[in-house]
Design a protein around this motif. Sequence first.
Motif, PDB file in Angstrom:
ATOM      1  N   GLU A 244       0.840  -1.200   0.000  1.00 48.57           N
ATOM      2  CA  GLU A 244       0.000   0.000   0.000  1.00 48.57           C
ATOM      3  C   GLU A 244       0.871   1.243   0.000  1.00 48.57           C
ATOM      4  O   GLU A 244       1.947   1.272   0.613  1.00 48.57           O
ATOM      5  CB  GLU A 244      -0.909   0.029   1.237  1.00 48.57           C
ATOM      6  N   VAL A 245       0.402   2.274  -0.688  1.00 44.83           N
ATOM      7  CA  VAL A 245       0.990   3.602  -0.622  1.00 44.83           C
ATOM      8  C   VAL A 245      -0.159   4.562  -0.325  1.00 44.83           C
ATOM      9  O   VAL A 245      -1.185   4.542  -1.001  1.00 44.83           O
ATOM     10  CB  VAL A 245       1.729   3.972  -1.920  1.00 44.83           C
ATOM     11  N   ALA A 246      -0.009   5.375   0.727  1.00 40.72           N
ATOM     12  CA  ALA A 246      -1.093   6.257   1.157  1.00 40.72           C
ATOM     13  C   ALA A 246      -0.574   7.674   1.351  1.00 40.72           C
ATOM     14  O   ALA A 246       0.512   7.891   1.904  1.00 40.72           O
ATOM     15  CB  ALA A 246      -1.713   5.743   2.459  1.00 40.72           C
ATOM     16  N   LEU A 247      -1.375   8.638   0.915  1.00 40.17           N
ATOM     17  CA  LEU A 247      -1.017  10.049   1.004  1.00 40.17           C
ATOM     18  C   LEU A 247      -1.899  10.724   2.050  1.00 40.17           C
ATOM     19  O   LEU A 247      -3.128  10.644   1.991  1.00 40.17           O
ATOM     20  CB  LEU A 247      -1.203  10.736  -0.353  1.00 40.17           C
ATOM     21  N   VAL A 248      -1.259  11.376   3.011  1.00 38.79           N
ATOM     22  CA  VAL A 248      -1.950  12.072   4.102  1.00 38.79           C
ATOM     23  C   VAL A 248      -1.274  13.422   4.315  1.00 38.79           C
ATOM     24  O   VAL A 248      -0.055  13.473   4.531  1.00 38.79           O
ATOM     25  CB  VAL A 248      -1.884  11.269   5.420  1.00 38.79           C
TER      26      VAL A 248
ATOM     27  N   HIS B 120       2.006   7.259   4.598  1.00 43.17           N
ATOM     28  CA  HIS B 120       2.511   5.972   5.040  1.00 43.17           C
ATOM     29  C   HIS B 120       2.554   4.963   3.909  1.00 43.17           C
ATOM     30  O   HIS B 120       1.978   5.165   2.833  1.00 43.17           O
ATOM     31  CB  HIS B 120       1.686   5.428   6.211  1.00 43.17           C
ATOM     32  N   LEU B 121       3.268   3.910   4.166  1.00 47.11           N
ATOM     33  CA  LEU B 121       3.358   2.751   3.290  1.00 47.11           C
ATOM     34  C   LEU B 121       2.953   1.540   4.118  1.00 47.11           C
ATOM     35  O   LEU B 121       2.870   1.609   5.340  1.00 47.11           O
ATOM     36  CB  LEU B 121       4.786   2.572   2.765  1.00 47.11           C
ATOM     37  N   ALA B 122       2.706   0.433   3.455  1.00 41.59           N
ATOM     38  CA  ALA B 122       2.410  -0.796   4.187  1.00 41.59           C
ATOM     39  C   ALA B 122       3.198  -1.947   3.587  1.00 41.59           C
ATOM     40  O   ALA B 122       3.264  -2.089   2.354  1.00 41.59           O
ATOM     41  CB  ALA B 122       0.919  -1.118   4.155  1.00 41.59           C
ATOM     42  N   LEU B 123       3.782  -2.737   4.453  1.00 40.06           N
ATOM     43  CA  LEU B 123       4.402  -3.993   4.052  1.00 40.06           C
ATOM     44  C   LEU B 123       3.322  -5.065   3.990  1.00 40.06           C
ATOM     45  O   LEU B 123       2.415  -5.098   4.829  1.00 40.06           O
ATOM     46  CB  LEU B 123       5.476  -4.400   5.049  1.00 40.06           C
TER      47      LEU B 123
ATOM     48  N   ASP C  34       1.085  -1.184   8.269  1.00 41.48           N
ATOM     49  CA  ASP C  34       1.357   0.202   7.899  1.00 41.48           C
ATOM     50  C   ASP C  34       2.504   0.779   8.720  1.00 41.48           C
ATOM     51  O   ASP C  34       2.636   0.488   9.908  1.00 41.48           O
ATOM     52  CB  ASP C  34       0.116   1.069   8.137  1.00 41.48           C
ATOM     53  N   PHE C  35       3.311   1.632   8.087  1.00 45.04           N
ATOM     54  CA  PHE C  35       4.319   2.400   8.823  1.00 45.04           C
ATOM     55  C   PHE C  35       4.384   3.804   8.241  1.00 45.04           C
ATOM     56  O   PHE C  35       4.210   4.027   7.056  1.00 45.04           O
ATOM     57  CB  PHE C  35       5.694   1.709   8.816  1.00 45.04           C
ATOM     58  N   MET C  36       4.622   4.777   9.119  1.00 45.80           N
ATOM     59  CA  MET C  36       4.503   6.184   8.768  1.00 45.80           C
ATOM     60  C   MET C  36       5.827   6.752   8.272  1.00 45.80           C
ATOM     61  O   MET C  36       6.871   6.529   8.891  1.00 45.80           O
ATOM     62  CB  MET C  36       4.009   6.978   9.983  1.00 45.80           C
ATOM     63  N   ILE C  37       5.757   7.537   7.182  1.00 38.39           N
ATOM     64  CA  ILE C  37       6.967   8.114   6.590  1.00 38.39           C
ATOM     65  C   ILE C  37       6.846   9.615   6.360  1.00 38.39           C
ATOM     66  O   ILE C  37       7.809  10.261   5.969  1.00 38.39           O
ATOM     67  CB  ILE C  37       7.307   7.423   5.252  1.00 38.39           C
TER      68      ILE C  37
END
Length: 423
Positions: A324-328, A353-356, A388-391
């Motif tokens: 997953e690739v998420a834009l916040v 965030h992205l998710a493994l 999910d992990f935050m970047i």
Amino acid sequence: MDFDKGIAEKYLAEYGELVIKIGVNLQPEQLLVINSPITCAALARAIGAAAYRAGAHDVTILYSDELFSRVRFRLGRPEIFSEFPQWRRELLLTQAKSGAAFVSISAGDPEIFKGVDPERLQAANMAAAAALEEYRERLMNNENSWCVVSAPALAWAKKVFPEAAEDEAMDKLWRAILSAVRVQGDGGAAGRWRKHTDFLARAAGWLNENAFTELRYRNSLGTNLTVGLPKGHIWAGGAEENTSHPGRFFVANMPTEEVYTAPDCRRVNGKVFGAKPLVYEGNLIEGFSLTFRDGKVTDFQADKGADILQELLDTDDGASRLGEVALVPFDSPISKSGILFYNTLFDENAACHLALGRAYPTCLKGGPRLSVEERLARGLNNSLLHEDFMIGTADLAIDGVREDGRIVPVFRQGNFVDILSGI
């Protein structure tokens, strides 16, 4: 917000109604299953009551006890962690096939399993993931409506507000949660959510129109990452469509501030730094970075929890690839609160965030109708986990690359570019 007994009940009633009407969008005669820690029983009961008022056929609450889970992990025989109760699998799968909606309450001590043998945690996680694979596949395909929400737990509240007394910490966390889910005690939460999800849908539409082939991330932490996007990918945000009932929508996470899609798990290259701690299986992973080559994590570092991160990455072949690739926006309400929640449901909505792990099939045109092998051939990752992990940071820059080679700014200074923020 005044949390005397009467007001607290008023907030719980509105919160429960929001989860039922907007969260899972429960229909008359539909079944509801609630997964809840025993410490959040008041919210579970409020949601159940709202469900019956909405015409639910019946409600089942499945309670868990994290304190006893810790006892079990410390004292149980090693072989039991590779087992999963057949009755629980059959209950969830039977309810899912009957069209039930599912609510999960995410709350607990972020470090409940600190010091527990990580091999036991991994064995239990893999056993659960394997036993519930069909059930989870249904939810990730949006065949059933589902929603993840939260309520305070004392150990969690003390972790978030360590200087506060117990009652004050619980009060502060309640206030923060209700603010994040737009509950104000005036009965207007549903209207606020419809307006919010409409904006997220428009943002996803802008991204879909551009049909980027890849995203490029840069920030001062050292993140320098390129994430490929599969042909036919779909950005989603706000309300999700129930694939078993086209035209029926639900909100999978409350709160939610993201628009997201699936990356091409074969085309991720570079290095990314975690911007917030990752809570995984009751343990904290802090100060970490991941290095990708051709989609796979080839190296990592962590100031704390390196052994837990290693166990996560070793779960299966897909655990070391992105799903997953998420834009916040960095100026999202949760980010502006300045609170580090130590809970992914909230922290992922304060930062990109992205998710493994596993990708959502709904993020690819025709994805729910494809087999796992066909999805993999299109670049969608498969795994027993989705973590999910935050970047996101205040200086994060993201560029999108269109099929014609044109580079389009998407994020600057941690937020959507003006053209997107104003849609």
